[in-house]
Design an enzyme around this catalytic site. Structure first.
Site, short mmCIF file in Angstrom:
data_model
loop_
_atom_site.label_atom_id
_atom_site.label_comp_id
_atom_site.label_asym_id
_atom_site.label_seq_id
_atom_site.Cartn_x
_atom_site.Cartn_y
_atom_site.Cartn_z
N ASP A 20 0.83 -1.21 0.00
CA ASP A 20 0.00 0.00 0.00
C ASP A 20 0.86 1.26 0.00
O ASP A 20 1.98 1.26 0.53
CB ASP A 20 -0.91 -0.02 1.23
CG ASP A 20 -2.00 1.03 1.15
OD1 ASP A 20 -2.32 1.49 0.04
OD2 ASP A 20 -2.53 1.41 2.21
N GLY A 21 0.32 2.33 -0.59
CA GLY A 21 0.98 3.63 -0.51
C GLY A 21 1.55 4.12 -1.83
O GLY A 21 2.18 5.18 -1.89
N ASN A 22 1.31 3.37 -2.91
CA ASN A 22 1.85 3.78 -4.22
C ASN A 22 1.33 5.15 -4.65
O ASN A 22 2.07 5.99 -5.15
CB ASN A 22 1.46 2.77 -5.31
CG ASN A 22 2.07 1.40 -5.09
OD1 ASN A 22 2.96 1.24 -4.26
ND2 ASN A 22 1.59 0.42 -5.83
N ASN A 68 -10.52 -3.11 -6.59
CA ASN A 68 -9.71 -2.14 -7.35
C ASN A 68 -10.31 -1.79 -8.72
O ASN A 68 -9.92 -0.80 -9.33
CB ASN A 68 -8.26 -2.64 -7.53
CG ASN A 68 -7.43 -2.56 -6.27
OD1 ASN A 68 -6.49 -3.33 -6.08
ND2 ASN A 68 -7.76 -1.62 -5.39
C1 FPP Z 1 -2.10 0.05 -3.24
O1 FPP Z 1 -1.61 1.38 -3.22
C2 FPP Z 1 -1.49 -0.69 -4.33
C3 FPP Z 1 -2.17 -1.26 -5.35
C4 FPP Z 1 -3.63 -1.22 -5.45
C5 FPP Z 1 -1.48 -1.95 -6.46
C6 FPP Z 1 -0.22 -2.69 -6.13
C7 FPP Z 1 0.54 -2.90 -7.39
C8 FPP Z 1 1.88 -2.87 -7.52
C9 FPP Z 1 2.77 -2.78 -6.36
C10 FPP Z 1 2.55 -2.92 -8.86
C11 FPP Z 1 2.20 -4.05 -9.75
C12 FPP Z 1 2.27 -5.38 -9.11
C13 FPP Z 1 2.95 -6.45 -9.60
C14 FPP Z 1 2.87 -7.75 -8.90
C15 FPP Z 1 3.80 -6.38 -10.79
P1 FPP Z 1 -2.63 2.58 -3.43
O2 FPP Z 1 -2.69 2.86 -4.88
O3 FPP Z 1 -3.93 2.25 -2.80
O4 FPP Z 1 -1.89 3.73 -2.65
P2 FPP Z 1 -2.54 4.92 -1.84
O5 FPP Z 1 -3.22 4.29 -0.64
O6 FPP Z 1 -1.36 5.74 -1.45
O7 FPP Z 1 -3.49 5.62 -2.75
#
Ligand code: FPP
Length: 240
Positions: A20-22, A68
Site C-alpha cells: 500500500d501507498g503507491n 480495485n
Molecule cells: C495500493 O496502493 C497498491 C495497489 C492497489 C497496487 C499494487 C501494485 C503494484 C505494487 C505494482 C504491480 C504489481 C505487480 C505484482 C507487478 P494505493 O494505490 O492504494 O496507494 P494509496 O493508498 O497511497 O493511494
C-alpha cells in the site's frame, strides 16, 4: 539476518504483504498515481528476489483486489500493463531462481494480454522447487471463501457426505493456498492498519506488522526488520 543456511532459524515460512501507498508516494512528488505503481513494481522485483534468497518458502503479494476495479479506467489499465511488464521482464529470472508462480483470484475477468501472460508464467514455473509466489490478482478474501464453500458443497452432494463430517481441511483444499502453510507474518506498509479483504481465512493466527513506510520506499532492509521483529515475538496459537 538469518538465512536459509542457518538451521536454527525461525524464519517465517510464509509472508504476506499488502503493498500500500503507491498513490501517496506519487502524489507526494507531484506525479500521476501510475508512477507510484511503477515504482511499486520495482519493489516487487527487489522483495521477491530478497525473500527467495533468504529462504522464505511462500510469499503472497496483494497486487489487485476485487475492489480495485472501482478505480478510474486509466489507473486500472496502468496496473494491468505493469503486471504484463513484470512478467515479461522477470519470468526468465524467476524461473531460473526456481520460483513457482501461483495466482490467487479470478483471472478470467482480466483483459486478454495480462491473462495470457499470467497463464504462461504459471505454466512455465509450475514444476519449480523454490519459493512459491502467490500473486493476488482480482482477489478478494470473502470471494475466495464463498467459492470454496460452493466447491465443497458440490463435493458433499456428489459423495453424499454428512454435514457433520466437514472439517477445516475440507474447505482449505479449495482455497488458492491449498497445501500451503498459513502466513506466519503479514506486512502492511503505507500507514493503514487494516487487512482489506486479503487472505482473511488464512490470517487467523498470523502476526501483523504495520509500518508507515510507503510501498515504493520499502526496501530489502525493511523486510529484514519486519522479519527480525517477527522472530522476537512469542506465538501462542490460542495456548499459553
Ligand atoms: C495500493 O496502493 C497498491 C495497489 C492497489 C497496487 C499494487 C501494485 C503494484 C505494487 C505494482 C504491480 C504489481 C505487480 C505484482 C507487478 P494505493 O494505490 O492504494 O496507494 P494509496 O493508498 O497511497 O493511494
Amino acid at each position: 539476518m538469518q538465512t536459509k543456511s542457518d538451521k536454527m532459524s525461525n524464519l517465517p515460512r510464509h509472508i504476506s504483504i499488502i503493498m500500500d501507498g503507491n498513490g501517496r508516494w506519487a502524489s507526494d512528488r507531484g506525479l500521476p498515481r501510475s508512477f507510484g505503481h511503477r515504482e511499486g513494481m520495482n519493489r516487487v522485483v527487489d522483495i521477491v528476489e530478497h525473500a527467495s534468497k533468504i529462504g522464505v518458502e511462500y510469499l503472497s503479494l496483494y497486487a489487485f483486489s476485487t475492489e480495485n476495479w472501482k478505480r478510474p479506467a486509466e489507473e486500472v489499465n496502468a496496473l494491468m500493463e505493469l503486471l504484463v511488464i513484470y512478467i515479461r521482464n522477470q519470468l526468465n529470472r524467476l524461473h531460473k531462481n526456481g520460483v513457482i508462480i501461483n495466482i490467487m483470484g479470478d483471472i478470467d475477468a482480466l483483459p486478454n494480454t495480462p491473462k495470457r501472460e499470467i497463464i504462461k508464467a504459471v505454466e512455465k514455473t509450475e514444476n519449480n522447487k523454490g519459493m512459491t509466489l502467490n500473486l493476488g490478482i482480482n482477489y478478494g478474501g470473502r470471494n475466495e471463501i464463498i467459492n470454496a464453500c460452493k466447491k465443497l458443497y458440490m463435493e458433499i452432494e456428489d459423495n453424499d457426505r454428512s454435514i457433520e463430517s466437514i472439517e477445516e481441511s475440507d474447505l482449505e483444499k479449495y482455497l488458492y493456498t491449498s497445501s500451503q502453510p498459513d502466513p506466519d507474518l503479514l506486512i502492511r506498509p503505507g500507514a493503514e492498519k487494516r487487512i482489506s479483504n486479503f487472505m482473511i481465512y488464512q490470517l487467523a493466527y498470523t502476526e501483523f506488522y504495520f509500518t508507515d513506510i510507503l510501498w515504493p520506499d520499502f526496501k530489502a532492509g525493511n523486510l529484514d526488520e519486519a522479519i527480525e521483529e517477527y522472530m522476537r515475538r512469542k506465538r501462542r496459537f490460542g495456548g499459553i
